[in-house]
Design a protein around this motif. Structure first.
Motif: not given
Ligand SMILES: C[S@@+](CC[C@H](N)C(=O)[O-])C[C@H]1O[C@@H](n2cnc3c(N)ncnc32)[C@H](O)[C@@H]1O
Length: 390
Positions: A90, A93-96, A114-115, A143-144, A169, A171-172, A176, A196
Motif C-alpha cells: 500500500t 504517497a510513499g511515506g513509509h 497501490d490500487v 490490488n494487493f 498500511d 485504509g485510505l 483520498q 479506491m
C-alpha cells in the motif's frame, strides 16, 4: 475519468491562493524598500511558506500529501536486520517507503504497489527525492488481493527468494479522503463514488485468469449504485456487518425510501439522509453520525475485508525465511482479521518450511505526541509477524 488531487486540500488551497495573491501584489523586498516593515516581514514569511509547499526540490521540507503513521515503531521492527528486499503493498504517497529505503542502505530491491493510480504518481515523486540508496525501485498499479499473481508475472526470481520485509498500511490516505470527487468524505460534497481504484470501468466486463479463462462478470461498483439499487436487506446487512451500525434497519429503509425523491447522488445527500447535518469547520462533531454508513459503503464497494484476508495469506507466503510482515489497520473489523490470521499462522507448525512467530501479542498504537501531531493515527494498530528460519 481519472482525477488526481493536488497536494494542498481545497480549503487550505483557497486560503493560500488569496495569500499568494498578496505576494503577487507586493513582494517582501519591495515592501522593505518602501518602509512597510511589518508587512514586509509578513510577506517574507509567506514567501518562505509558499517556497516550502511548492518547490519540487525542497525534499524533507515539502509538505507531504499524507502523513505516515507509526513510522518509528515500524522502523524499529527492522532495526539491525538486513533488509535486502522489501514489499510495500500500500505504497500510497510513499511515506513509509521513503523511511524504510533511507533506513536500510543495504536494500537491493524495493517493490511498491497501490490500487490507486493517483497514489502511485505521488509515490514516484516522493521516492525520486531519495539519495544515497542503490535500491532498484519498482512501483506498479495492483490490488494487493492478487499480489502473488502480479509478483509472479513481474519478477518470479524475486518471489522465489522472498521478501525480508512486507508492509500493509490499510485504509485510505489523506489525499483520498480530502479529495471531494472521490466521494469518501462526509464533510466535503462530491459524487458518491468511493472506489479506491478509480481506473476500474463502471461497465460490465469479464474478469479472466492468466490463461484467459473467464472467471466472472465484474462491474466496477460505486456507493451510489449500492444506495440506489440494492435491496433494503442487503444495505442493512452491510451497515450492520461493515459499519457496526446499531441503527442499520432504520438507516437502510431511509436510504431505500430516498429513491422516491430521486435517489442519493452525492456525499451530501447521503450524509443528510442518514441523519447527520452536513457540518464542517468549527461545527464538526467528534464522530459524524454518517461515519459508520460511509465506512460500511466503502468496505462494500472495495470488498476490503475479503481482500485483506487474501492479502495476509499471500503476503505471509511471500516472506523470505526470517522476513517480517507488518500490518497497520484503522478499525476493529480490520484489526480482528489481522489478529486472528496472525494467530492462526503462528499456531501452524506442521508445515516445517512455513512457520511463523507472532512479534506483537497486543497491537502497537500511536503515542500521545504522534496523536497530537496527526489525529488520523488515533485508531491505528500495528501487528507484526515473522517467518521463522528453518
Ligand atoms: C493509509 S494509505 C498508505 C499510506 C502510505 N503508507 C504512505 O506512507 O504514504 C493506504 C493506501 O492503500 C491503498 N490500498 C487500499 N486498498 C488496497 C488494495 N486492495 N490493494 C492495493 N492498495 C490498496 C490505498 O489506495 C492507499 O493509497
Amino acid at each position: 475519468m481519472l482525477h488526481c488531487s493536488p497536494f494542498v486540500s481545497p480549503t487550505v488551497g483557497s486560503a493560500r491562493v488569496c495569500r499568494i495573491g498578496l505576494l503577487a501584489v507586493a513582494s517582501s523586498s519591495i515592501l522593505q524598500r518602501r518602509g512597510f516593515r511589518s508587512l514586509a516581514a509578513a510577506a517574507a514569511s509567506l514567501e518562505a511558506e509558499v517556497e516550502e509547499d511548492f518547490t519540487p526540490q525542497s525534499g524533507e521540507k515539502k509538505r507531504l500529501p499524507h502523513t505516515p503513521v507509526l513510522v518509528r515503531q515500524f522502523l524499529e521492527h527492522f532495526e539491525g536486520r538486513s533488509v535486502k528486499t522489501f514489499l510495500d503493498c500500500t505504497v500510497g504517497a510513499g511515506g513509509h517507503a521513503f523511511e524504510i529505503i533511507q533506513a536500510h542502505p543495504e536494500l537491493e530491491t524495493f517493490v511498491g504497489m497501490d490500487v490507486d493510480p493517483c497514489a502511485l504518481k505521488l509515490a514516484r515523486q516522493r521516492l525520486s527525492d531519495l539519495s544515497g540508496s542503490m535500491a532498484k525501485v519498482d512501483l506498479f498499479h495492483a490490488n494487493f488481493k492478487n499480489m502473488k499473481k502480479d509478483l509472479k508475472e513481474r519478477n518470479p526470481e524475486l518471489l522465489e527468494r522472498g521478501f525480508d520485509g512486507i508492509l500493509l498500511d490499510l485504509g485510505l490516505s489523506s489525499m483520498q479522503v480530502d479529495a471531494p470527487e472521490r466521494g469518501f468524505s462526509y464533510y466535503l460534497d462530491g459524487p458518491l463514488d468511493m472506489r479506491m481504484d478509480s481506473s476500474v470501468s463502471l461497465f460490465l466486463h469479464r474478469d479472466r485468469d492468466l490463461t484467459g479463462t473467464c472467471l466472472q462478470d465484474v462491474l466496477g461498483l460505486t456507493a451510489e449504485a449500492i444506495c440506489n439499487n440494492w435491496s433494503a436487506a442487503e444495505i442493512g446487512r452491510i451497515l450492520r456487518e461493515y459499519g457496526e451500525e446499531m441503527r442499520w434497519k432504520f438507516l437502510a429503509s431511509r436510504i431505500v425510501d430516498a429513491r422516491l425523491n430521486g435517489g442519493i447522488k452525492t456525499t451530501k445527500d447521503l450524509a443528510s439522509v442518514v441523519g447527520g447535518r452536513f457540518t464542517s469547520g468549527r461545527f464538526k462533531r467528534a464522530r459524524h453520525p454518517a461515519a459508520r454508513t460511509f465506512q460500511a459503503l466503502r468496505i462494500a464497494v472495495n470488498d476490503e475485508l475479503k481482500s485483506l484476508r487474501s492479502a495476509i495469506g499471500h503476503a505471509s507466503s511471500c516472506l523470505a525465511p526470517g522476513g517480517r510482515l507488518a500490518v497497520i489497520s484503522f478499525h476493529s473489523l480490520e484489526d480482528r482479521i489481522v489478529k486472528y490470521q496472525f494467530k492462526e499462522l503462528s499456531l501452524v507448525f506442521d508445515k516445517a518450511d512455513l512457520a511463523f512467530m507472532l512479534l506483537t501479542t497486543s497491537p502497537i498504537t500511536a503515542d500521545a505526541a504522534e496523536i497530537e501531531k496527526n489525529s488520523r493515527c488515533r485508531s491505528a494498530k500495528m501487528r507484526v509477524i515473522q517467518r521463522l528460519c528453518q
